[in-house]
Design an enzyme around this catalytic site. Structure first.
Site, PDB file in Angstrom:
ATOM      1  N   ASP A   1       0.854  -1.177   0.000  1.00 46.99           N
ATOM      2  CA  ASP A   1       0.000   0.000   0.000  1.00 46.99           C
ATOM      3  C   ASP A   1       0.893   1.231   0.000  1.00 46.99           C
ATOM      4  OD1 ASP A   1      -2.844   1.102   0.416  1.00 46.99           O
ATOM      5  OD2 ASP A   1      -1.664   2.148   1.933  1.00 46.99           O
TER       6      ASP A   1
ATOM      7  N   GLU B   1      -2.244  -1.682  -5.890  1.00 49.24           N
ATOM      8  CA  GLU B   1      -3.497  -1.122  -6.357  1.00 49.24           C
ATOM      9  C   GLU B   1      -3.261  -0.356  -7.638  1.00 49.24           C
ATOM     10  OE1 GLU B   1      -6.655   0.596  -3.309  1.00 49.24           O
ATOM     11  OE2 GLU B   1      -4.600   0.895  -2.698  1.00 49.24           O
TER      12      GLU B   1
ATOM     13  N   ASP C   1      -3.265   1.490   6.747  1.00 51.93           N
ATOM     14  CA  ASP C   1      -2.471   1.080   5.589  1.00 51.93           C
ATOM     15  C   ASP C   1      -2.123  -0.407   5.646  1.00 51.93           C
ATOM     16  OD1 ASP C   1      -2.558   3.721   4.790  1.00 51.93           O
ATOM     17  OD2 ASP C   1      -0.679   4.228   5.792  1.00 51.93           O
TER      18      ASP C   1
END
Ligand SMILES: [Zn+2]
Length: 459
Positions: free
Chosen positions: A216, A308, A390
């Protein structure tokens, strides 16, 4: 495995050498501008003739836009246009003509729809003040000296490197690398040479072949991993960013250029602008260094890395500098992970941008409807889990990989064959040049969640 890689080194040029490089860069500009003027003249002539009703066969002959054709045309006129042509390497003119040939091709491809992305404008004339001085050598004596602190380029001769080129030299000596070209360019306030090299890389495997890690990317930290590790931003980065703001304010107080009144900038403004430029370069270098260290470690250790997708729309919408920089850094992180995964025999998976990695509970899978940005702790209403925000997101990303793999052999596998059934919201992945992407793409709806979310294999 053959790859095309760049090796870039800072140069320490003497004033005389600097003048020589500027002369070559200027020659590149002259050839570029001459050829562009010729192309425009021919285009204008044909348009005018057409408007008089002249048949297509009788028009002034159109001009080829390829590099060999432009070079041929240049060689005919160079004695008139540039009587000094013999003073610089012919590669200088090639540099300018090649840039024009590419620009024209990109423009034509963009117009006919052959090239995706933003529309490309027609090439423009290059001004002395606003062009980055650069010259590229593709033939002749290009080599690294045995001391590895000097290089030899055609016409420019022996140039001193600011750092040792031992890594490249070792590869060249071992026969696993071939230098294809060398570009000397002034960027970030100093001279660099960039070698384009064809490298034969040994096949590698990640240190932990079964390991999966979710990453992340954040603002406060460089990244938070699903292993629980928090990767901090490089040391000195915060200080360098603070200096950036100070120098920006100092520049704003000085007398800058003004186009409306034709005011020239003051000497103090020039100096302050140069200082700010160097500070920008330093921040960019620090960030890049941190990203490279992280991605090399991740790709070398774990077989599967899950990230992501970049939120491009959110990136355009938000105007906060910090978030913007983090997003830009993320694009670079993904690019590096993709090619380094390829080098190490691993793979990079990407969750689509609608996947609620932050809002999902990594313990029970419940999804929150809202999670404000300032909430640094994730508290699950369903199972009562309390976890760093996170960390939670990175755990969710790592868990997605397991679902991707089960789906590969399960009922979802059939869907993979049919690319048309891609889940909504999934976007095509931009492939960077120079990376050897296998291009294997599969999608999987996460179990127990909405079927809208998909995972894409980038590499
Ligand atoms: Zn929960």
């Amino acid at each position: 495995m053959k790859t095309i890689q760049a090796y870039r080194y800072a140069l320490d040029l003497t004033p005389g050498q600097e003048r020589d490089v500027y002369a070559h860069a200027g020659a590149a500009r002259v050839a570029h501008n001459w050829a562009l003027a010729r192309v425009k003249a021919v285009m204008g002539q044909r348009t005018a003739e057409r408007s008089y009703g002249i048949a297509d066969g009788q028009l002034t002959a159109s001009m080829s836009w390829t590099l060999p054709a432009l070079r041929k045309a240049w060689n005919v006129v160079k004695a008139d246009v540039a009587p000094w042509w013999g003073e610089v390497s012919k590669e200088a003119f090639s540099t300018g003509l090649d840039a024009l040939a590419r620009g024209l091709k990109n423009w034509a491809d963009s117009r006919t729809g052959k090239r995706a992305g933003r529309p490309v404008g027609f090439p423009r004339f290059r001004s002395r003040r606003r062009t980055t001085p650069s010259v590229r050598f593709t033939t002749g004596a290009i080599r690294i000296e045995p001391d590895r602190m000097h290089i030899v380029l055609p016409r420019l001769g022996r140039l001193k490197l600011h750092e040792s080129a031992r890594k490249l030299a070792r590869r060249v000596e071992a026969g696993t690398a071939r230098i294809m070209s060398a570009t000397v360019r002034r960027d970030g306030g100093r001279w660099h040479v960039a070698f384009t090299v064809e490298v034969e890389r040994a096949e590698c495997v990640p240190a932990r072949p079964a390991s999966v890690v979710g990453v992340d990317v954040g603002i406060k930290h460089l990244a938070v991993l699903s292993t629980g590790e928090v990767v901090d931003n490089p040391r000195h980065l915060v200080a360098a960013q603070a200096r950036l703001r100070t120098l920006g304010r100092a520049l704003a107080r000085k007398t800058g250029p003004d186009r409306r009144t034709d005011r020239r900038p003051s000497k103090r403004w020039d100096r302050a602008a140069a200082r700010l430029g160097r500070a920008h370069t330093r921040v960019a270098n620090l960030r890049r260094d941190g990203l490279h260290k992280l991605t090399t470690r991740l790709a070398g250790t774990h077989a599967t890395v899950v990230v992501e997708d970049l939120n491009v729309i959110g990136m355009l919408a938000n105007r906060r500098l910090a978030r913007h920089i983090a997003d830009a850094g993320f694009a670079e992180l993904r690019r590096q992970l993709a090619y380094k995964a390829g080098w190490n025999g691993g793979r990079l998976l990407m969750a689509d941008r609608w996947y609620p990695s932050s809002k999902t509970c990594s313990g029970c899978g419940a999804v929150k409807t809202k999670l404000a940005l300032h909430e640094r702790e994730y508290t699950c209403d369903a199972c009562g889990l309390v976890i760093d925000r996170d960390r939670n997101a990175s755990l969710n990303l790592a868990a997605l990989a397991a679902e991707y793999d089960t789906a590969g052999s399960g009922p979802v596998a059939a869907r993979e064959a049919d690319q048309k059934t891609r889940a909504r919201g999934q976007v095509a992945v931009k492939r960077e040049p120079g990376t050897t992407t296998i291009g294997q793409t599969g999608t999987v709806p996460p179990q127990g969640r909405t079927t809208d979310h998909a995972l894409t294999r980038v590499h």
